[in-house]
Design an enzyme around this catalytic site. Sequence first.
Site, PDB file in Angstrom:
ATOM      1  N   ASP A  67       0.850  -1.204   0.000  1.00 35.47           N
ATOM      2  CA  ASP A  67       0.000   0.000   0.000  1.00 35.47           C
ATOM      3  C   ASP A  67       0.880   1.247   0.000  1.00 35.47           C
ATOM      4  O   ASP A  67       2.087   1.165   0.231  1.00 35.47           O
ATOM      5  CB  ASP A  67      -0.975  -0.003   1.190  1.00 35.47           C
ATOM      6  CG  ASP A  67      -0.306  -0.276   2.534  1.00 35.47           C
ATOM      7  OD1 ASP A  67       0.937  -0.348   2.594  1.00 35.47           O
ATOM      8  OD2 ASP A  67      -1.033  -0.401   3.532  1.00 35.47           O
ATOM      9  N   ASN A 136      -8.536  -0.776  13.146  1.00 36.46           N
ATOM     10  CA  ASN A 136      -9.926  -0.853  12.673  1.00 36.46           C
ATOM     11  C   ASN A 136     -10.154  -2.086  11.796  1.00 36.46           C
ATOM     12  O   ASN A 136     -11.164  -2.192  11.115  1.00 36.46           O
ATOM     13  CB  ASN A 136     -10.291   0.413  11.898  1.00 36.46           C
ATOM     14  CG  ASN A 136      -9.406   0.625  10.682  1.00 36.46           C
ATOM     15  OD1 ASN A 136      -8.533  -0.187  10.396  1.00 36.46           O
ATOM     16  ND2 ASN A 136      -9.626   1.715   9.959  1.00 36.46           N
ATOM     17  N   HIS A 138      -8.259  -2.984   9.249  1.00 36.31           N
ATOM     18  CA  HIS A 138      -7.828  -2.891   7.853  1.00 36.31           C
ATOM     19  C   HIS A 138      -6.665  -3.835   7.587  1.00 36.31           C
ATOM     20  O   HIS A 138      -5.876  -4.153   8.465  1.00 36.31           O
ATOM     21  CB  HIS A 138      -7.527  -1.448   7.435  1.00 36.31           C
ATOM     22  CG  HIS A 138      -6.297  -0.831   7.994  1.00 36.31           C
ATOM     23  ND1 HIS A 138      -6.105   0.535   8.037  1.00 36.31           N
ATOM     24  CD2 HIS A 138      -5.172  -1.355   8.536  1.00 36.31           C
ATOM     25  CE1 HIS A 138      -4.926   0.793   8.559  1.00 36.31           C
ATOM     26  NE2 HIS A 138      -4.340  -0.323   8.876  1.00 36.31           N
ATOM     27  N   GLU A 143      -9.587  -0.166   4.046  1.00 33.10           N
ATOM     28  CA  GLU A 143     -10.277   0.385   5.202  1.00 33.10           C
ATOM     29  C   GLU A 143     -11.713  -0.155   5.256  1.00 33.10           C
ATOM     30  O   GLU A 143     -12.313  -0.453   4.217  1.00 33.10           O
ATOM     31  CB  GLU A 143     -10.347   1.915   5.059  1.00 33.10           C
ATOM     32  CG  GLU A 143      -8.988   2.601   5.080  1.00 33.10           C
ATOM     33  CD  GLU A 143      -8.477   2.841   6.490  1.00 33.10           C
ATOM     34  OE1 GLU A 143      -8.149   1.857   7.180  1.00 33.10           O
ATOM     35  OE2 GLU A 143      -8.390   3.997   6.895  1.00 33.10           O
TER      36      GLU A 143
HETATM   37  P1  PGA Z   1       0.993  -1.296  13.239  1.00 32.19           P
HETATM   38  O1  PGA Z   1       0.034  -1.001  12.024  1.00 32.19           O
HETATM   39  O2  PGA Z   1       1.737  -2.552  12.907  1.00 32.19           O
HETATM   40  O3  PGA Z   1       1.895  -0.084  13.294  1.00 32.19           O
HETATM   41  O4  PGA Z   1       0.134  -1.457  14.450  1.00 32.19           O
HETATM   42  C1  PGA Z   1      -0.835  -1.977  11.568  1.00 32.19           C
HETATM   43  C2  PGA Z   1      -1.738  -1.379  10.532  1.00 32.19           C
HETATM   44  O5  PGA Z   1      -2.264  -0.263  10.748  1.00 32.19           O
HETATM   45  O6  PGA Z   1      -1.953  -2.021   9.511  1.00 32.19           O
END
Ligand code: PGA
Length: 240
Positions: A67, A136, A138, A143
Amino acid sequence: MRVIVASNYDEMSEQAAALFAELVAENPTATVLPATGNTPMGMYRALAQRAGRGELDASRLRVFQLDEYCGLGQDDYRSLFGWTQRSFIEPLGISAANVTRLPGDAANPEAACASYEQKVIESGGIDIAILGLGPNGHLGFNEPPSDRSDPTRLISLTPESIVSNGPYWGGEDRVPRQAVTAGMTVILAAKTILLVVSGKSKRSILKETLQGPTTPNVPSSFLQQAANVTVLADQDAYRF
Ligand code: PGA
């Protein structure tokens, strides 16, 4: 779905690196979709150490970017591509020729997403996806709501992601509002998925991911239906 619970973050990272190293030994030219975010960084450091000790040759892997924020060039330090390069591609000695970007600075994002998907197909699909879990639910920047059939595309960040990404950007107001992401179709079709999850703050979303109904409102819940998923969680995250 297999769940491996480690006692802490470092152990989880080592176990994830060990699993990944086994997969690379079986298929040294595998296509890989590596997430950025904080969680996989311990795993990537462990991989770099293995490579440095000569125990792992990951140099022939083919990398697809998961992404990217919109509006940032490839060389922008804050880009997710830059982060992937510094944490995964360069330490493992993967050549630029084996890396497919998902450009956030394309003049025509739709065409760029379609071309990315075409390249995934031409490569035979993704062999190994390394994913973190968004607060959340994702996956990449799919999202909520994101359905299992959603393709690689341009998305708008949810307010929750803008808040959670604020610290990386020096404030919420600086976080880009749009991103491009490998589609749910690309991620869920990966032949092997490693999901790394750490910390108390991920406990409730991990529970929803593993035990909740499959729903676009929790995109990660569709992992329940994917073929070969290993969840590597530390005890702080997996306590329910
Ligand atoms: P993080 O992010 O590993 O920094 O918790 C995960 C994400 O938001 O996909």
